[in-house]
Design a protein around this motif. Structure first.
Motif, PDB file in Angstrom:
ATOM      1  N   PHE A 206      67.814   1.297  24.540  1.00 10.20           N
ATOM      2  CA  PHE A 206      66.904   2.254  25.168  1.00 10.20           C
ATOM      3  C   PHE A 206      65.728   1.527  25.807  1.00 10.20           C
ATOM      4  O   PHE A 206      65.369   0.421  25.403  1.00 10.20           O
ATOM      5  N   HIS A 207      65.104   2.178  26.799  1.00 10.29           N
ATOM      6  CA  HIS A 207      63.905   1.611  27.436  1.00 10.29           C
ATOM      7  C   HIS A 207      62.849   1.345  26.360  1.00 10.29           C
ATOM      8  O   HIS A 207      62.551   2.212  25.546  1.00 10.29           O
ATOM      9  N   LEU A 275      58.587  -2.218  32.237  1.00 11.85           N
ATOM     10  CA  LEU A 275      57.970  -2.128  33.566  1.00 11.85           C
ATOM     11  C   LEU A 275      56.540  -2.679  33.562  1.00 11.85           C
ATOM     12  O   LEU A 275      56.095  -3.278  34.541  1.00 11.85           O
ATOM     13  N   ALA A 276      55.821  -2.496  32.444  1.00  8.88           N
ATOM     14  CA  ALA A 276      54.421  -2.922  32.371  1.00  8.88           C
ATOM     15  C   ALA A 276      54.242  -4.389  32.777  1.00  8.88           C
ATOM     16  O   ALA A 276      53.216  -4.770  33.341  1.00  8.88           O
ATOM     17  N   LEU A 286      63.021   1.844  39.931  1.00  6.41           N
ATOM     18  CA  LEU A 286      62.440   2.589  38.805  1.00  6.41           C
ATOM     19  C   LEU A 286      63.139   3.938  38.713  1.00  6.41           C
ATOM     20  O   LEU A 286      63.678   4.431  39.703  1.00  6.41           O
ATOM     21  N   ASP A 287      63.098   4.556  37.529  1.00  7.74           N
ATOM     22  CA  ASP A 287      63.611   5.917  37.440  1.00  7.74           C
ATOM     23  C   ASP A 287      62.771   6.806  38.351  1.00  7.74           C
ATOM     24  O   ASP A 287      61.551   6.638  38.444  1.00  7.74           O
ATOM     25  N   LEU A 297      61.518   1.116  34.153  1.00 11.51           N
ATOM     26  CA  LEU A 297      62.566   0.447  34.917  1.00 11.51           C
ATOM     27  C   LEU A 297      63.721   1.430  35.096  1.00 11.51           C
ATOM     28  O   LEU A 297      63.979   2.251  34.218  1.00 11.51           O
ATOM     29  N   ALA A 298      64.402   1.363  36.227  1.00  5.56           N
ATOM     30  CA  ALA A 298      65.504   2.298  36.468  1.00  5.56           C
ATOM     31  C   ALA A 298      66.566   2.149  35.385  1.00  5.56           C
ATOM     32  O   ALA A 298      66.828   1.051  34.897  1.00  5.56           O
TER      33      ALA A 298
END
Length: 355
Positions: A206-207, A275-276, A286-287, A297-298
């Motif tokens: 997971f993200h 993403l940070a 990106l999503d 992030l996508a």
């Protein structure tokens, strides 16, 4: 009562109602888009009311549009005449709720999103970029026009109401076995090789979740493994007129583990691509986001078997590279430095929210 999203046209004649803005792609099918348009026919004249769902690729800011350059390319769209009513969808619980909310003169509509459309993805703008981000978006629009689809007819902005929605995918409930890769590499001036094996416990993370990578090194050579470098690359496939593929690194981390000649190492190293750490990278996928809310992030694009060839838009995938920095001994130590690399695929997604 769940939240209702509504948008009214500038002339007040059309109001669009939706019960949600996120529609889940379950790979085999996508949630149906059920909505309602309320009409006030006072200013309609001889015009009819239509509603449209469009999936478009946006590549540039809206100010280009003033110069007559089109900044959106429709990947897919569908239109329905809503007034005078031409056909009525089978009413869902969502329709009933929205019709109650909208009151009189409200007409229901439904759209089925095909499974071969991309998910909502935006490409991260650079620090100086203005306007809306490039990427794939979905938009429900109701408008007034004399004809359903006449490219020469100008539709006034005040005669339209639009809401952007998102097509998203969640991680499947079943997680597969983790990938494993190994390599055996020989070097000049050393008669024995270095073995590297890397593996992960599962095939999906997971993200924001920490990703443990199990590393096994068997160094039979006369060289020293100086350090281990792990990178995560995001590959974005833009499939429109032509296929465009580019790769950007979203994580690069070095670990100071050394393995001397004839030594072994077994260790689990952890990484967390987020993403940070990548806010400055222009063009990173990106999503898709609604307004300016935070995103990530996508997610990895999940495709139905055999559908790869017909998907348009943006496809996203990730891979992890594990790299041993090996240096030789003796006078030429630095010059005979060589790399030993393996790659592992990575799926990065959101968990399915609790109902």
């Amino acid at each position: 009562m769940a939240k209702v999203f509504k948008k009214t046209s500038g002339n007040g004649g059309l109001t669009l109602y939706l019960g949600k803005r996120d529609y889940v792609d379950h790979v085999s099918a996508v949630d149906r888009v059920d909505g309602v348009v309320k009409v006030d026919t006072a200013d309609f004249g001889d015009r009819k009311a239509f509603v449209q769902l469009a999936c478009a690729f946006r590549y540039g800011s809206e100010d280009l549009d003033v110069m007559g350059l089109c900044f959106r390319k429709d990947i897919w769209f569908e239109q329905i005449q809503i007034y005078p009513e031409s056909s009525k969808p089978q009413l869902s619980a969502m329709h009933e709720t929205l019709l109650k909310k909208a009151g009189d003169n409200a007409y229901p509509f439904s759209f089925e999103i095909p499974t071969n459309l991309p998910c909502s993805v935006s490409l991260q703008p650079g620090p100086d970029d203005k306007g809306k981000a490039c990427g794939v978006d979905f938009e429900v629009k109701t408008y007034l026009a004399k004809e359903k689809n006449n490219p020469d007819e100008k539709i006034e902005k005040k005669d339209t109401a639009r809401l952007v929605i998102r097509k998203i995918q969640y991680a499947p409930s079943q997680v597969g076995a983790g990938p494993k890769a190994d390599i055996c590499k020989s070097f000049m001036m050393s008669d024995k090789p270095v073995h590297l094996e890397a593996s992960m416990e599962k095939d999906l993370y997971f993200h924001g979740e920490t990703i443990p990578i199990k590393i096994k090194i068997k160094n039979e050579s006369n060289k020293t493994v100086k350090k281990i470098k792990i990178t995560v690359d995001q590959t974005t496939d833009i499939v429109l007129y032509s296929a465009d593929k580019y790769t950007k690194s979203v994580l690069c981390q070095e670990f100071g583990e050394t393995v001397e000649a004839n030594g072994n190492l077994e260790k689990t190293l952890t990484i967390t691509p987020v993403l940070a750490e990548n806010k400055e990278k222009r063009g990173l996928a990106l999503d898709g986001r609604l307004k300016d809310e935070d995103t990530n992030l996508a997610s990895t694009t999940m495709l139905r078997q055999g559908v790869e060839k017909e998907v348009l838009g943006i496809l996203v995938s990730y891979k992890i590279k594990i790299n041993l920095m090996v240096a030789g001994g003796g006078l030429l130590g630095g010059l005979t430095a060589s790399d030993v690399t393996v790659e592992l695929p990575l799926n990065l997604m959101h968990p399915k929210p609790e109902e």
